[in-house]
Design an enzyme around this catalytic site. Sequence first.
Site, PDB file in Angstrom:
ATOM      1  N   ALA A   9     -20.616  40.575 -26.896  1.00  0.00           N
ATOM      2  CA  ALA A   9     -21.824  40.691 -27.721  1.00  0.00           C
ATOM      3  C   ALA A   9     -23.040  41.198 -26.964  1.00  0.00           C
ATOM      4  O   ALA A   9     -24.063  41.508 -27.567  1.00  0.00           O
ATOM      5  CB  ALA A   9     -22.147  39.335 -28.350  1.00  0.00           C
ATOM      6  N   THR A  81     -23.333  32.485 -23.676  1.00  0.00           N
ATOM      7  CA  THR A  81     -21.866  32.437 -23.704  1.00  0.00           C
ATOM      8  C   THR A  81     -21.345  31.287 -24.548  1.00  0.00           C
ATOM      9  O   THR A  81     -20.297  31.415 -25.200  1.00  0.00           O
ATOM     10  CB  THR A  81     -21.318  32.311 -22.278  1.00  0.00           C
ATOM     11  N   ASN A 224     -21.413  45.403 -14.860  1.00  0.00           N
ATOM     12  CA  ASN A 224     -22.724  45.301 -15.497  1.00  0.00           C
ATOM     13  C   ASN A 224     -23.637  46.466 -15.166  1.00  0.00           C
ATOM     14  O   ASN A 224     -24.771  46.518 -15.641  1.00  0.00           O
ATOM     15  CB  ASN A 224     -23.400  43.993 -15.075  1.00  0.00           C
ATOM     16  N   ARG A 311      -5.961  73.272 -20.113  1.00  0.00           N
ATOM     17  CA  ARG A 311      -6.763  72.533 -21.074  1.00  0.00           C
ATOM     18  C   ARG A 311      -5.866  71.942 -22.162  1.00  0.00           C
ATOM     19  O   ARG A 311      -4.664  72.228 -22.211  1.00  0.00           O
ATOM     20  CB  ARG A 311      -7.837  73.453 -21.649  1.00  0.00           C
ATOM     21  N   HIS A 339      -2.393  84.945 -11.501  1.00  0.00           N
ATOM     22  CA  HIS A 339      -3.781  84.835 -11.077  1.00  0.00           C
ATOM     23  C   HIS A 339      -4.755  85.359 -12.123  1.00  0.00           C
ATOM     24  O   HIS A 339      -4.485  86.307 -12.837  1.00  0.00           O
ATOM     25  CB  HIS A 339      -4.035  85.605  -9.762  1.00  0.00           C
ATOM     26  N   ASN A 362      -9.061  85.213 -28.181  1.00  0.00           N
ATOM     27  CA  ASN A 362      -8.637  84.375 -29.304  1.00  0.00           C
ATOM     28  C   ASN A 362      -9.746  84.025 -30.285  1.00  0.00           C
ATOM     29  O   ASN A 362      -9.486  83.485 -31.345  1.00  0.00           O
ATOM     30  CB  ASN A 362      -8.012  83.083 -28.773  1.00  0.00           C
ATOM     31  N   TYR A 363     -10.996  84.342 -29.972  1.00  0.00           N
ATOM     32  CA  TYR A 363     -12.122  83.905 -30.810  1.00  0.00           C
ATOM     33  C   TYR A 363     -12.933  85.113 -31.256  1.00  0.00           C
ATOM     34  O   TYR A 363     -13.378  85.920 -30.442  1.00  0.00           O
ATOM     35  CB  TYR A 363     -13.000  82.936 -30.010  1.00  0.00           C
ATOM     36  N   SER A 399      -1.483  98.720 -17.437  1.00  0.00           N
ATOM     37  CA  SER A 399      -2.684  98.085 -16.900  1.00  0.00           C
ATOM     38  C   SER A 399      -3.936  98.608 -17.592  1.00  0.00           C
ATOM     39  O   SER A 399      -4.060  99.796 -17.884  1.00  0.00           O
ATOM     40  CB  SER A 399      -2.758  98.359 -15.400  1.00  0.00           C
TER      41      SER A 399
END
Length: 433
Positions: A9, A81, A224, A311, A339, A362-363, A399
């Site tokens: 609490a 307490t 604490n 990720r 790499h 991807n975005y 490439s």
Amino acid sequence: MLSVIILAAGKGTRMRSSLPKTLHTICGEPMLFYILETAFSISDDVHLILHHQQERIKEAVLERFKGVIFHTQIVEKYSGTGGAIMQKDKTPISTKHERVLILNADMPLITKDALAPLLESKNNAIGLLHLADPKGYGRVVLENHQVKKIVEEKDANDEEKEIKSVNAGVYGFERDFLEKYLPKLHDQNAQKEYYLTDLIALGINENETIDAIFLKEECFLGVNSQTERAKAEEIMLERLRKNAMDLGVVMQLPNSIYLEKGVSFKGECVLEQGVRLIGNCLIENAHIKAYSVIEESQIVNSSVGPFAHARPKSVICNSHVGNFVETKNAKLQGTKAGHLSYLGDCEIGKNTNVGAGVITCNYDGKKKHQTIIGENVFIGSDSQLVAPINIGSNVLIGSGTTITKDIPSGSLSLSRAPQTNIENGYFKFFKKP
């Protein structure tokens, strides 16, 4: 069986954070969750006393645990307490069992084994610690292994200040003891609070037997402040590292390796220095090289790093992911990405080679899109794969190519502009003879 009451609490002012103290994490888990797991390992009747930010804590607990019985401490009337376990009429909160164990929520290092000496006691009991330097703690005066009295440091005489026995903040009570003495508690003290230590004093004054149970200091560290949180986390890390090494995991410079409670290991695994394993990860027959970060991912029969970043939702199997490669929500099966690549929201098939500097775009500024790559694909360095896109099997990408359309299996794909060499262009540009 016994009932467990967990005191949670408090405000946690010294944490200096808007996050409730008990939700601060230790190795990726809120510290309250550790004590709840321990409680459920010994009891089928677990009570949690809340007040400050109680809805936030309750919401977090309910996402993980079932069967917790919640109570709100009436701090306006019964603080401290002792007040935490009081109902409106000062009687103890209802419990299923006659034996009641009281724990603090800010002690994440407590284990079932650490509690064993207290659980074995048949009498009312208090957990004690033996501290080399007890300064700042109240002292517990003993006589024939029984508690004679508890003295606050400011009230202790010189002889009592030499005592090394201090209150660990955990208690084992019989319910009839609580029912007899809890209503007699008062708040006539400097803090105007009801204390469980005063409850013990009431019992001692009436010749009740209070066992003194010495416990392991390391397991009952209270948190604490942020400094104490960091100390507790380091102890937990030592446990997790030891458990992993006991399974056969090789750790190079183990003190430099960070891992969280949700990490699991299978087979033969090697972790080099500086590795971070975050969240729920599976590491199976894998070599994680120096300073790589793995988050919420699976690494199976693969090598990752050094300086790689997997990720969340990366599944890397039978693959090699090299230095400065980042994956996210990526499924790699038998893939080599040596790499400097970003592979996000993609699936890549067997025997595919990803050249240096390859990026899955991807975005599009509004939503994420997926890239699907088949088997036996060779992607040349510095290529961009603009999703959504599907690349078949047995494909060669030159490439520096920017791919914006699907590529059928068996194709060679190039998108570079023709190279132009201008004679004496250097001298003309810089206006040099």
